[in-house]
Design an enzyme around this catalytic site. Structure first.
Site, short mmCIF file in Angstrom:
data_model
loop_
_atom_site.label_atom_id
_atom_site.label_comp_id
_atom_site.label_asym_id
_atom_site.label_seq_id
_atom_site.Cartn_x
_atom_site.Cartn_y
_atom_site.Cartn_z
N SER A 23 0.94 -1.31 -0.12
CA SER A 23 0.06 -0.06 -0.15
C SER A 23 0.96 1.49 0.14
O SER A 23 0.58 2.30 -0.80
CB SER A 23 -0.92 0.16 1.36
OG SER A 23 -1.80 -1.04 1.21
N GLY A 94 -6.06 -3.92 -7.65
CA GLY A 94 -7.10 -3.02 -7.20
C GLY A 94 -6.62 -1.68 -6.91
O GLY A 94 -7.43 -0.69 -7.00
N ASP A 315 -6.70 -7.75 4.95
CA ASP A 315 -5.98 -8.66 4.02
C ASP A 315 -5.46 -9.81 4.83
O ASP A 315 -4.77 -10.91 4.16
CB ASP A 315 -4.79 -7.92 3.37
CG ASP A 315 -5.40 -6.88 2.35
OD1 ASP A 315 -6.38 -6.83 1.85
OD2 ASP A 315 -4.71 -5.80 2.07
C1 S3P Z 1 -5.59 -1.26 0.15
C2 S3P Z 1 -6.88 -1.21 0.67
C3 S3P Z 1 -7.70 -2.41 0.79
C4 S3P Z 1 -6.83 -3.75 0.87
C5 S3P Z 1 -5.95 -3.62 -0.49
C6 S3P Z 1 -5.12 -2.52 -0.43
C7 S3P Z 1 -5.06 -0.15 -0.13
O1 S3P Z 1 -8.68 -2.63 0.14
O2 S3P Z 1 -7.62 -4.97 0.86
O3 S3P Z 1 -5.19 -4.91 -0.45
O4 S3P Z 1 -3.76 -0.03 -0.36
O5 S3P Z 1 -5.63 1.13 0.06
P1 S3P Z 1 -10.24 -1.71 -0.06
O6 S3P Z 1 -9.70 -0.44 0.44
O7 S3P Z 1 -11.09 -1.96 -1.13
O8 S3P Z 1 -10.69 -2.44 1.31
#
Ligand code: S3P
Length: 436
Positions: A23, A94, A315
């Site tokens: 992140s 994502g 996660d």
């Molecule tokens: C993340 C936020 C989370 C997490 C992803 C990383 C990020 O997702 O599950 O692996 O770096 O902002 P969500 O914000 O959709 O819950």
């Protein structure tokens, strides 16, 4: 297809440096790109997800150089991104696609975002709709998925977003769009999610306003390039925290792991289950709490994990499910419906994997109920191409009676490319095979 074959048994010993936080790595690249001046980032994750972000930023005209452990980003300023020559491919990530949507929604050029099969199934309406309320012009594919086309805009306007889903990706996308918008962009989330974007914006000299559960930015400021040191990823460390806890004679030291309180739920939950985890040498590096962790084997017992903890362990729930299967008593996970829209449907993938190992587990719409303590059989598990499912079930081999084969593991490279090597060095009896 990449398979993991894990012989049953063994224990974990030694010191392991887990790779940089995913992140924080994405955010360092994105903020470095739109800052004025150069940012030097040490410890950037070299996983495929972060490489996808870097590659797309290059397509947008940002010069990024790798020099050993340091990545140099030559920022182009808030208004310096350039029209890309073709579609921007974010692979499996994502975080990359949603955060970039926030940036690209505000540009005076068009762009198209695409991803792999898994990412192309994931919901994008949660980020597109609030961006549209700020004046963005975005078209999604059927079912509110990728590919997404973003049309050029003259400007965005700030808005107040009271989100119904707890998502750091959505919050971050809106704050990034807010940097370009006229007026104030404010976000309220139903449960606290990771706050790396807010912390890093502050670190790059951009004021972030927090007020009664709302977080906001005023558009039109500027970011100053800076040095960032990326801590080890607690989500990657979690596999070893659990592997060590469930295996007699195990003891592992994990230096320099990020311990941001919006991420460290896995430590609180494991401690509540009876785990022996010591936190030492706590410090703050580039605005993020960091510490060294030491974990030893300890008998675990079941717990209840509810909505508030879910946001702080989102996660880590697949590997916590392995801990639960090895713990005495019942573990209930509730309020975790977001797991169904991750890299795989992580509720279904975890439940089917646990059942393949002989564990009694009830699947619920928003979670699962795991009956622990019966031991784990061997078996074949499908990871559904999900990195965290693959690593969680590889770690289960430590506590299993027979060997475990995990299928479809190539995507471990998105977040933890050297997982098999590090885990093997620590004592996991893992072999990687590439089969037709
Ligand atoms: C993340 C936020 C989370 C997490 C992803 C990383 C990020 O997702 O599950 O692996 O770096 O902002 P969500 O914000 O959709 O819950």
């Amino acid at each position: 297809m990449v398979l993991y074959e894990v012989q049953a048994g063994g224990c974990l010993q030694g010191q392991l440096s887990v790779p940089g936080d995913k992140s924080i790595s994405h955010r360092a690249l994105l903020l470095g790109a739109i800052a004025n001046g150069t940012s030097s980032v040490s410890g950037l994750l070299q996983g495929e997800d972060v490489r996808a972000t870097a590659e797309v930023l290059r397509q947008l005209g940002v010069d990024i150089e790798y020099a050993g452990d340091v990545t140099r980003i030559h920022g182009v300023g808030l208004h310096g991104l350039q029209r890309p020559a073709g579609p921007l491919d974010l692979g499996n990530s994502g975080t990359a696609v949603r955060l970039l949507m926030g940036l690209l929604a505000a540009q005076s050029f068009a762009s198209t975002l695409v991803g792999d099969t898994s990412l192309s199934r994931r919901p994008m309406g949660r980020v597109v709709e609030p961006l549209q309320r700020m004046g963005a012009s975005i078209t999604m594919s059927e079912g509110d998925t990728l590919p997404v086309d973003i049309a050029p805009v003259v400007g965005l306007h700030g808005a107040r977003h009271d989100l119904s889903i707890a998502s750091a990706q959505v919050k971050s996308a809106l704050l990034l769009a807010g940097l370009f918008a006229k007026g104030r962009t404010a976000v309220h989330e139903p449960a606290q999610t990771r706050d790396h974007t807010e912390r890093m914006l502050g670190g790059f000299g951009y004021p972030v306003i927090t007020d009664g559960g709302w977080v906001a930015v005023d558009g039109g400021g500027a970011l100053r390039g800076r040095d960032v040191s990326v801590p080890g990823d607690l989500s990657s460390a979690a596999f070893f925290l659990v592997g060590t806890s469930i295996t007699p004679q195990s003891r592992i030291v994990l230096p320099s792991v990020g311990l941001n309180p919006t991420r460290s739920g896995v430590i609180s939950v494991l401690r509540e289950m009876g785990a022996s985890i010591t936190v030492a040498n706590e410090r703050v590096d580039a605005g993020e709490p960091v510490a060294d962790l030491e974990v030893r084997h300890a008998p675990l017992h079941g717990v209840a994990i509810g909505k508030r903890q879910v946001a702080l362990t989102i996660d880590e729930l697949p590997i916590l499910a392995i801990a639960a299967a090895c713990a005495h008593g019942t573990t209930v996970v509730a309020g975790a419906e977001e797991l169904r829209v991750k890299e795989s449907d992580r509720i279904a993938a975890t439940v089917s994997g646990l059942r393949a190992l002989g564990v009694t587990v009830e699947e619920r719409r928003d979670g699962m109920v795991i009956e622990g303590g019966g031991g784990l059989d061997g078996g074949t598990i499908d990871s559904y191409g999900d990195h965290r499912i693959a690593m969680a079930f590889a770690i289960a081999g430590l506590a299993a009676r027979e060997s475990i084969t995990v299928r479809d593991c190539a995507n471990v490279a998105t977040s933890f490319p050297d997982f098999p090597e590090l885990a093997r060095r620590a004592g996991l009896r893992i072999t990687v095979r590439d089969v037709e």
